[in-house]
Write a protein that holds these residues in place. Sequence first.
Motif, PDB file in Angstrom:
ATOM      1  N   THR A 142      13.007  54.324 -84.764  1.00  0.00           N
ATOM      2  CA  THR A 142      14.027  53.322 -84.440  1.00  0.00           C
ATOM      3  C   THR A 142      13.633  51.987 -85.084  1.00  0.00           C
ATOM      4  O   THR A 142      14.472  51.256 -85.606  1.00  0.00           O
ATOM      5  N   GLU A 143      12.355  51.697 -85.050  1.00  0.00           N
ATOM      6  CA  GLU A 143      11.847  50.430 -85.573  1.00  0.00           C
ATOM      7  C   GLU A 143      11.999  50.304 -87.084  1.00  0.00           C
ATOM      8  O   GLU A 143      12.116  49.202 -87.607  1.00  0.00           O
TER       9      GLU A 143
ATOM     10  N   ARG B  75      12.166  60.190 -77.566  1.00  0.00           N
ATOM     11  CA  ARG B  75      10.991  59.426 -77.162  1.00  0.00           C
ATOM     12  C   ARG B  75      11.079  59.026 -75.711  1.00  0.00           C
ATOM     13  O   ARG B  75      12.110  58.564 -75.264  1.00  0.00           O
TER      14      ARG B  75
ATOM     15  N   GLY C 204      12.377  65.777 -79.609  1.00  0.00           N
ATOM     16  CA  GLY C 204      12.753  64.696 -80.523  1.00  0.00           C
ATOM     17  C   GLY C 204      13.172  63.413 -79.817  1.00  0.00           C
ATOM     18  O   GLY C 204      13.499  62.437 -80.460  1.00  0.00           O
TER      19      GLY C 204
ATOM     20  N   ASP D  31      11.323  66.877 -94.757  1.00  0.00           N
ATOM     21  CA  ASP D  31      10.821  66.482 -93.443  1.00  0.00           C
ATOM     22  C   ASP D  31      10.714  64.964 -93.476  1.00  0.00           C
ATOM     23  O   ASP D  31       9.866  64.415 -94.168  1.00  0.00           O
ATOM     24  N   THR D  32      11.594  64.292 -92.742  1.00  0.00           N
ATOM     25  CA  THR D  32      11.687  62.836 -92.873  1.00  0.00           C
ATOM     26  C   THR D  32      11.015  62.136 -91.704  1.00  0.00           C
ATOM     27  O   THR D  32      11.384  62.352 -90.553  1.00  0.00           O
ATOM     28  N   TRP D  33      10.049  61.289 -92.003  1.00  0.00           N
ATOM     29  CA  TRP D  33       9.409  60.521 -90.932  1.00  0.00           C
ATOM     30  C   TRP D  33       9.954  59.101 -90.897  1.00  0.00           C
ATOM     31  O   TRP D  33      10.007  58.418 -91.933  1.00  0.00           O
ATOM     32  N   TRP D  34      10.325  58.676 -89.721  1.00  0.00           N
ATOM     33  CA  TRP D  34      10.743  57.287 -89.514  1.00  0.00           C
ATOM     34  C   TRP D  34      10.918  57.045 -88.032  1.00  0.00           C
ATOM     35  O   TRP D  34      10.617  57.923 -87.228  1.00  0.00           O
TER      36      TRP D  34
ATOM     37  N   ASN E 190       7.176  62.938 -76.960  1.00  0.00           N
ATOM     38  CA  ASN E 190       8.346  63.259 -77.753  1.00  0.00           C
ATOM     39  C   ASN E 190       8.884  64.617 -77.294  1.00  0.00           C
ATOM     40  O   ASN E 190       8.363  65.656 -77.658  1.00  0.00           O
TER      41      ASN E 190
ATOM     42  N   ILE F   3      18.846  56.448 -83.155  1.00  0.00           N
ATOM     43  CA  ILE F   3      18.831  55.756 -84.441  1.00  0.00           C
ATOM     44  C   ILE F   3      19.264  56.694 -85.578  1.00  0.00           C
ATOM     45  O   ILE F   3      19.911  56.261 -86.532  1.00  0.00           O
TER      46      ILE F   3
ATOM     47  N   THR G 174      14.755  51.774 -77.084  1.00  0.00           N
ATOM     48  CA  THR G 174      13.874  52.918 -77.251  1.00  0.00           C
ATOM     49  C   THR G 174      12.667  52.734 -76.346  1.00  0.00           C
ATOM     50  O   THR G 174      12.393  51.636 -75.878  1.00  0.00           O
TER      51      THR G 174
ATOM     52  N   VAL H  64      14.062  65.889 -88.696  1.00  0.00           N
ATOM     53  CA  VAL H  64      13.723  64.553 -88.197  1.00  0.00           C
ATOM     54  C   VAL H  64      13.394  64.559 -86.716  1.00  0.00           C
ATOM     55  O   VAL H  64      13.876  65.403 -85.978  1.00  0.00           O
ATOM     56  N   GLY H  65      12.574  63.610 -86.312  1.00  0.00           N
ATOM     57  CA  GLY H  65      12.383  63.338 -84.890  1.00  0.00           C
ATOM     58  C   GLY H  65      11.034  63.711 -84.352  1.00  0.00           C
ATOM     59  O   GLY H  65      10.561  63.135 -83.377  1.00  0.00           O
ATOM     60  N   GLU H  66      10.376  64.698 -84.965  1.00  0.00           N
ATOM     61  CA  GLU H  66       9.096  65.186 -84.461  1.00  0.00           C
ATOM     62  C   GLU H  66       8.489  66.043 -85.570  1.00  0.00           C
ATOM     63  O   GLU H  66       9.192  66.425 -86.514  1.00  0.00           O
TER      64      GLU H  66
ATOM     65  N   ARG I 165       1.897  60.759 -81.867  1.00  0.00           N
ATOM     66  CA  ARG I 165       1.752  59.411 -81.306  1.00  0.00           C
ATOM     67  C   ARG I 165       0.309  59.133 -80.921  1.00  0.00           C
ATOM     68  O   ARG I 165      -0.405  60.019 -80.464  1.00  0.00           O
TER      69      ARG I 165
ATOM     70  N   ASP J 178       1.975  55.833 -84.636  1.00  0.00           N
ATOM     71  CA  ASP J 178       1.687  57.228 -84.984  1.00  0.00           C
ATOM     72  C   ASP J 178       0.361  57.343 -85.732  1.00  0.00           C
ATOM     73  O   ASP J 178      -0.081  56.393 -86.381  1.00  0.00           O
TER      74      ASP J 178
HETATM   75  C1  6R9 Z   1      13.960  58.831 -86.285  1.00  0.00           C
HETATM   76  C2  6R9 Z   1      13.369  58.928 -84.926  1.00  0.00           C
HETATM   77  C3  6R9 Z   1      10.194  57.938 -83.618  1.00  0.00           C
HETATM   78  C4  6R9 Z   1       8.970  58.797 -83.402  1.00  0.00           C
HETATM   79  C5  6R9 Z   1       7.913  58.547 -84.432  1.00  0.00           C
HETATM   80  C6  6R9 Z   1       7.187  59.881 -84.454  1.00  0.00           C
HETATM   81  C7  6R9 Z   1       8.293  60.874 -84.235  1.00  0.00           C
HETATM   82  C8  6R9 Z   1       9.994  61.081 -86.104  1.00  0.00           C
HETATM   83  C9  6R9 Z   1       9.042  62.554 -87.397  1.00  0.00           C
HETATM   84  C10 6R9 Z   1       8.198  62.297 -86.300  1.00  0.00           C
HETATM   85  C11 6R9 Z   1       6.641  63.777 -87.146  1.00  0.00           C
HETATM   86  C12 6R9 Z   1       8.608  63.502 -88.381  1.00  0.00           C
HETATM   87  N1  6R9 Z   1       8.826  61.386 -85.516  1.00  0.00           N
HETATM   88  N2  6R9 Z   1      10.152  61.786 -87.236  1.00  0.00           N
HETATM   89  N3  6R9 Z   1       7.000  62.911 -86.182  1.00  0.00           N
HETATM   90  N4  6R9 Z   1       7.396  64.078 -88.207  1.00  0.00           N
HETATM   91  N5  6R9 Z   1       9.371  63.829 -89.442  1.00  0.00           N
HETATM   92  O1  6R9 Z   1      13.060  60.006 -84.462  1.00  0.00           O
HETATM   93  O2  6R9 Z   1      13.188  57.749 -84.262  1.00  0.00           O
HETATM   94  O3  6R9 Z   1      13.506  58.185 -81.785  1.00  0.00           O
HETATM   95  O4  6R9 Z   1      12.415  56.086 -82.639  1.00  0.00           O
HETATM   96  O5  6R9 Z   1      11.235  58.294 -82.743  1.00  0.00           O
HETATM   97  O6  6R9 Z   1       9.309  60.174 -83.536  1.00  0.00           O
HETATM   98  O7  6R9 Z   1       6.266  59.946 -83.407  1.00  0.00           O
HETATM   99  O8  6R9 Z   1       7.091  57.464 -84.065  1.00  0.00           O
HETATM  100  P1  6R9 Z   1      12.628  57.532 -82.785  1.00  0.00           P
END
Ligand code: 6R9
Length: 691
Positions: free
Chosen positions: A454-455, A567, A565, A449-452, A562, A348, A302, A424-426, A556, A541
């Motif tokens: 790769t780490e 990175r 979605g 709305d799921t935040w997470w 991003n 991921i 990543t 997911v993703g942003e 970020r 973040d």
């Molecule tokens: C799972 C995934 C991670 C980065 C993360 C953040 C952003 C992911 C988000 C989100 C706002 C959400 N991010 N989910 N920002 N709301 N629900 O995307 O992993 O590709 O490693 O990106 O994406 O900035 O730090 P990855």
Amino acid sequence: QTVGNDPGRVACAELSSWVNAMWLPAKCAAAGRGVWASRLCVLRRSGSNTAAFMPEAAGFGGVSGRAALQDFSLSDGDSFWAAAARHRLSWSRPFRTVRDCDLSRGRIKWFEDGELNVSVNCLDRHVHTCPERVALIWERDERGSEVRYTYRELLEMTCRVGNLLRRRGVKKGDCVTIYMPTCPLAVASMLACARIGAAHNVVFAGFSAEALAERIRDAQSSTVITVNQGVRGGKVTELKKTVDAAVQSCPTVQQVFVAMRTEKPVTMTARDVAMEEEMLKEDVVCEPAAMSSEDILFLLYTSGSTGKPKGLVHTQAGYLLYAALTHRYVFSYQDGDVFGCVADIGWITGHSYTVYGPLANGATTVLFESTPVYPDPGRYWDMVERLKINQFYGAPTAIRLLLRYGDQWVNKYDRSSLKTLGSVGEPINTEAWEWYHRVVGEGRCPVVDTWWQTETGGICIAPKPSEPDAEIVPGMAMRPFFGIKPVLMDAEGKVLTTNNTSGALCMAQPWPGMARTIHNDHQRFIETYFRPYPGYFFTGDGAYRSKEGYYQITGRLDDVINVSGHRIGTAEIEDVVNQCPAVAESAVIGYSHSIKGEAVYAFVVLKKDVNVPEAELSKELKSIVSEKIAKYASPDLIQFVKRLPKTRSGKIMRRVLRKVVESDLDSLGDLSTLDDPTAVQEIIQGHQELL
Ligand code: 6R9
């Protein structure tokens, strides 16, 4: 064209080479034999396969309800995770130590003395109880030609690949690079690596030859698995050719397995192996390797804010447990549901919620090979109707794109199967959230709305699990998952204790799903994640905590952008732009984009004697970035400037560039440290001309 789940049936002509190898009549239905089978029986009697929906049924020593479980998971994490690990996973050797973690040193170990096999957990134990349950539904690019694979068939396919890899010299501890579209054989390849104890390194099939080569070299893979061609959105991509170009600069590569996604023959060299043909020769039983919990399961590259992409390392038991538990509780997954995560397996999200989480839970998981608008903007919802998807998990960028096409593309299809919608993703903006909730989910499906990252290995903050009637606020990730303790830090590195405040998002406690290191660079792992706030994991973040204590991710804090979605580090793009002979230097930033979330904006300083028209150069630079990294990294806008705003010590002032692009000229801030203040005026003017 649908093959259904009847083994041995030959698929349509177009599919035959691809599918035949995987549809041979079963030699042996009960593949989990010997020691493993007897252990599985013991586990089954103890009830480890009973699917539990509500957390209270999950075996947490009588603790139930979200609030009590969250307290338990934080106050006595060892007991919480031990109970979860015993209840949710099948072990070939039970663990005694739950965790051995020291965040200040980047040391993270879970269940270290336990042994298990991830593929046994994802396949054999379900084959034992329900062999004919559908494990995968492959939603091929060609609409209406989906293919189903039962757990028994997926286990057989995995065993064949596992035996093939073993016969061709892949050993425990090796790392296999997988460069394939989202398809059953890619999943079987991932699981086959897990079965024989090799790590996998899945590289998104949209990456260029150079990006692929860099990842193969860093992972030191001797084996690559690919397909002749990829098919996505009706377009064919020459994946095998890309691998050929990549391995030229990868001296470690000794063999390339080539599977056939289309009928088009490709030139095979001495290094190449016809994958399906060779799989035919293999047995459908493959002894699983007993893996220690902390052996590597996979690397996944990543982007970071500086330097080259980092290969994050995830290990066996902790990762699998965390993916399985979050999959079950965040999406309210129930036994028998069809789970539709449309992420590519190269990310991921595809690893945790297309492959490992759902399969560990015995779910039917959808592999989506296409795009949201192929052949028309009704694709997702047509698929929901056809496959009767219960949980749909996608990215805000696609939702924003689809809402522009209007409600009729959604309303055409029956979405009554849907129970939960995930994002997911942003960040998901309110308009997209509302549309997803009201139109797609008919106002009756919770949107999570799921935040997470790769780490983090799995979801860390999401509206669920929650008490049954707890509120969900649009556009907010809201609640930490069990065992997750988020904290916000101020600029001085102090923990912010009040609500209604914003800061840098960190985690105060380790959890089983978190990455263990960066491949070959533990120092960088420590510097990036544990040095900024000693004793805490720093996410990169920023977040806001509301009056009620809910979390909202604000974006970020570093030089990572991003795009849809995905990175990407600004430094990576600059690196490629700067390689162009006409370019003296460049600065790349992200700017807000209505569909992609963020898009790439490049400021470029040309060398003195360059006479090529700017339009031509601009086109060339865009195509160089696509070629060298991937299409999504290509700048939308390129502004040629005479000089970049720099401090006297020579640092590019990106803050100033960002403000110019945001047209927020009133908050350019302190320009007194600028080396040459006239640079800013030129840039403002050039920016206005570009628009
Ligand atoms: C799972 C995934 C991670 C980065 C993360 C953040 C952003 C992911 C988000 C989100 C706002 C959400 N991010 N989910 N920002 N709301 N629900 O995307 O992993 O590709 O490693 O990106 O994406 O900035 O730090 P990855």
